[in-house]
Design an enzyme around this catalytic site. Structure first.
Site, PDB file in Angstrom:
ATOM      1  NE  ARG A  57      -4.334  -1.315   0.073  1.00 36.21           N
ATOM      2  CZ  ARG A  57      -4.311  -2.929  -0.704  1.00 36.21           C
ATOM      3  NH1 ARG A  57      -3.187  -2.724  -2.137  1.00 36.21           N
ATOM      4  NH2 ARG A  57      -5.821  -3.526  -0.629  1.00 36.21           N
ATOM      5  CD  GLU A  82      -2.714   3.266  -6.071  1.00 35.23           C
ATOM      6  OE1 GLU A  82      -3.475   2.183  -6.612  1.00 35.23           O
ATOM      7  OE2 GLU A  82      -2.416   2.323  -5.648  1.00 35.23           O
ATOM      8  CG  HIS A 137      -2.704  -0.967  -7.102  1.00 35.29           C
ATOM      9  ND1 HIS A 137      -3.444  -0.176  -6.121  1.00 35.29           N
ATOM     10  CD2 HIS A 137      -3.027  -2.371  -6.486  1.00 35.29           C
ATOM     11  CE1 HIS A 137      -3.860  -0.829  -5.052  1.00 35.29           C
ATOM     12  NE2 HIS A 137      -3.186  -2.207  -5.242  1.00 35.29           N
TER      13      HIS A 137
END
Length: 337
Positions: A252, A281, A299
């Site tokens: 993360r 993000e 991602h």
């Protein structure tokens, strides 16, 4: 405060389910066959107003990591909402305390993406020291002049020390892969692994994260994002890493202080980074975009057809078990006490 019962509950025949993002066709078709399902079509996240409307009139919400299910949304949910069946393992985007206060069960999908994420982590561990992204760009630019003894020199990874922060399923899967490439394994985890497992992984435990950071050549992060891990790798800890160290993050974005990371990379105090996750993000710090020694991915660590379908199957299993009046197999309990 309502308590989450661990015993059988009343059945919920044909629960009304709202899925917030477009999933694999097979998953959506199965959900529609099993439940009164509203699937979201089109690959865009719901707006906050759309989330509020969905939560006002459904029994089950199926969100993803892009949905911020905060206190206000949960407090404003309708009385029917009793299950948030998250599509994904991480639940840092869901206010678990607020859900518990409303008597809403939260489930996730652990385990199904372990191998995919470990594969992507290993790809980053290889890509950054060997400068694969830089080499690919050079070929595409048309400026490559051919092989030379000093061209595109990187570093071998065999014989280097890999430090793993978080030795759960994914961390252990990375360790198994890394051993095959000749890396020595070091790890920091809240709890030490059993001696038998440590021997299987040939892994050395460091009770102190700071001590481990000073002893490794490559750092990879595999811990959940929570209050304890947010900005865990900050400026002070980055300063403990030696200048030749590469930092890999496929967990993360919020675990690494991006400003501190950029500063270290720009000053040459780190050799490079491989990043699949970002603090804000999908926005990426333009300073990172400008650095040639950073491999950047969108991602995609868990982005396999097999993984997406397996995740959907887990969600369906959790909903079916709950609807039958039983405790879902993947009920999230950590931090709810």
């Amino acid at each position: 405060m309502p308590e989450i019962s661990r015993t059988a509950r009343p059945k919920v025949p044909n629960p009304k389910v709202v899925v917030t993002r477009e999933l694999a066709d097979t998953v959506m078709e199965r959900m529609e066959a099993l439940f009164d399902t509203t699937n979201t079509r089109g690959d865009a996240a719901m707006t906050r107003d759309q989330l509020a409307a969905a939560m006002a009139d459904c029994d089950v919400l199926v969100p993803t990591v892009t949905d911020d299910i905060d206190t206000a949304l949960i407090e404003g949910a309708g009385p029917r909402l009793k299950l948030i069946a998250n599509y994904g393992a991480g639940v840092n985007h869901i206010d678990l305390k607020a859900a518990r206060a409303r008597g809403i069960i939260v489930t996730n999908t652990p385990g199904v993406l372990t191998e995919d994420t470990a594969d992507m982590t290993m790809a980053l561990i290889l890509s950054v020291p060997r400068r694969l992204a830089e080499g690919e760009k050079l070929v595409r630019s048309g400026e490559w002049k051919g092989w030379s003894p000093g061209g595109m020199l990187g570093h071998r990874i065999g014989g280097k020390a890999l430090g793993i922060v978080g030795m759960g399923r994914i961390g252990q899967a990375v360790a198994l892969r890394a051993r095959a490439f000749g890396l020595t394994i070091h790890y920091h985890n809240r709890h030490r692994l059993p001696a038998v497992r440590e021997a299987q992984l040939a892994a050395t435990w460091h009770e102190s994260l700071d001590d481990m950071l000073a002893a490794i050549d490559i750092l990879t992060i595999h811990t959940p994002l929570n209050a304890d891990s947010r900005d865990m790798i900050d400026a002070r800890r980055i300063a403990l890493l030696r200048r030749h160290v590469y930092l890999i993050n496929a967990s993360r974005g919020g675990i690494v202080d991006e400003d501190a990371l950029v500063a270290a990379l720009e000053a040459g105090k780190l050799a490079g980074a491989g990043l699949d996750v970002w603090k804000h993000e999908p926005r990426i710090d333009p300073r990172l975009l400008a650095l040639p020694n950073v491999v950047m991915l969108p991602h995609m660590g868990s982005a396999t057809f097999e993984g997406r379908i397996a995740t959907g199957d887990k969600v369906i299993q959790n909903i079916r078990t709950w609807a039958d009046g039983h405790r879902p197999p993947d009920q999230v309990l950590e931090g709810w006490v």
